[in-house]
Scaffold this motif. Structure first.
Motif, PDB file in Angstrom:
ATOM      1  N   ARG A   4      45.824  39.563  80.609  1.00 53.61           N
ATOM      2  CA  ARG A   4      44.476  39.915  81.052  1.00 53.61           C
ATOM      3  C   ARG A   4      43.498  39.674  79.924  1.00 53.61           C
ATOM      4  O   ARG A   4      43.854  39.708  78.746  1.00 53.61           O
TER       5      ARG A   4
ATOM      6  N   PHE B 228      52.263  37.804  82.931  1.00 52.18           N
ATOM      7  CA  PHE B 228      50.964  38.461  83.116  1.00 52.18           C
ATOM      8  C   PHE B 228      50.161  38.356  81.825  1.00 52.18           C
ATOM      9  O   PHE B 228      50.720  38.324  80.731  1.00 52.18           O
TER      10      PHE B 228
ATOM     11  N   SER C 192      42.667  49.193  84.193  1.00 53.29           N
ATOM     12  CA  SER C 192      42.517  48.066  83.266  1.00 53.29           C
ATOM     13  C   SER C 192      42.507  46.735  84.021  1.00 53.29           C
ATOM     14  O   SER C 192      41.745  45.832  83.673  1.00 53.29           O
ATOM     15  N   ILE C 193      43.329  46.626  85.043  1.00 56.39           N
ATOM     16  CA  ILE C 193      43.364  45.402  85.850  1.00 56.39           C
ATOM     17  C   ILE C 193      42.075  45.241  86.643  1.00 56.39           C
ATOM     18  O   ILE C 193      41.508  44.151  86.722  1.00 56.39           O
TER      19      ILE C 193
ATOM     20  N   LYS D  19      43.812  39.168  92.016  1.00 61.05           N
ATOM     21  CA  LYS D  19      44.379  40.483  91.699  1.00 61.05           C
ATOM     22  C   LYS D  19      45.224  41.036  92.842  1.00 61.05           C
ATOM     23  O   LYS D  19      46.153  41.807  92.607  1.00 61.05           O
TER      24      LYS D  19
ATOM     25  N   SER E 159      39.253  43.707  84.445  1.00 64.02           N
ATOM     26  CA  SER E 159      39.596  42.568  83.595  1.00 64.02           C
ATOM     27  C   SER E 159      39.769  41.306  84.429  1.00 64.02           C
ATOM     28  O   SER E 159      39.963  41.363  85.641  1.00 64.02           O
TER      29      SER E 159
ATOM     30  N   ASP F  71      47.703  42.283  76.696  1.00 65.29           N
ATOM     31  CA  ASP F  71      48.788  42.566  77.655  1.00 65.29           C
ATOM     32  C   ASP F  71      49.502  41.302  78.127  1.00 65.29           C
ATOM     33  O   ASP F  71      49.898  41.191  79.279  1.00 65.29           O
TER      34      ASP F  71
ATOM     35  N   THR G 216      44.559  34.071  89.491  1.00 69.61           N
ATOM     36  CA  THR G 216      43.693  35.157  89.043  1.00 69.61           C
ATOM     37  C   THR G 216      43.396  36.110  90.196  1.00 69.61           C
ATOM     38  O   THR G 216      42.574  37.013  90.055  1.00 69.61           O
TER      39      THR G 216
ATOM     40  N   CYS H 295      42.352  38.789  85.209  1.00 67.17           N
ATOM     41  CA  CYS H 295      43.816  38.846  85.112  1.00 67.17           C
ATOM     42  C   CYS H 295      44.461  37.536  85.549  1.00 67.17           C
ATOM     43  O   CYS H 295      43.954  36.846  86.434  1.00 67.17           O
TER      44      CYS H 295
END
Length: 137
Positions: free
Chosen positions: A57, A55, A37-38, A7, A41, A70, A5, A43
């Motif tokens: 999210r 991937f 968006s990432i 990022k 969220s 996604d 997780t 992820c």
């Protein structure tokens, strides 16, 4: 497959390329929109030998609601159980326990999602949306 997780580990260019060119749901999405968006969220990136191959999210308040979106595994890696592994890690994440409503929208892989407890809404007539399918084009 290793799943993180973090990022900072994500290959944003790969994610953007998949979403903007290969996904049926985000054709033409901008890099800036993917980055935003990432940023906002929870992820999950799936990696084999340091290369990202998957991937997903989750948009969530981490208390009552979560929206899985996604989700993808690169075409060359499909059919090897990676999507199942990704969903297992998502469902086991400590911030996603005791979520009252966990939703997703999918036109494919419904059988996979059903194995993880997802099903059609009990009262679909109560769900409403604003949908702009051509927003990114």
């Amino acid at each position: 497959m290793q799943i993180t997780t973090d990022k900072a580990a994500l290959n944003i260019a790969l994610i953007h390329n998949f979403l903007s060119t290969l996904s049926p749901w985000a054709q033409g999405i901008s890099l800036e929109t993917v980055q935003r968006s990432i940023e906002h969220s929870l992820c999950f990136g799936g990696f084999i030998d340091g290369q990202q191959i998957a991937f997903a999210r989750v948009v969530t308040d981490r208390a009552t609601f979560a929206y899985l979106m996604d989700v993808f595994v690169l075409p060359d890696y499909r059919g090897q159980g990676y999507s199942r592994r990704l969903l297992e890690v998502i469902q086991d994440h400590p911030d996603l326990q005791n979520i009252r409503r966990f939703i997703l929208v999918s036109s494919s892989a419904r059988g996979l999602y059903e194995k993880f407890g997802f099903h059609s809404p009990a009262k679909p007539e109560t769900f409403m949306e604003i949908h702009r399918p051509d927003l990114y084009r």
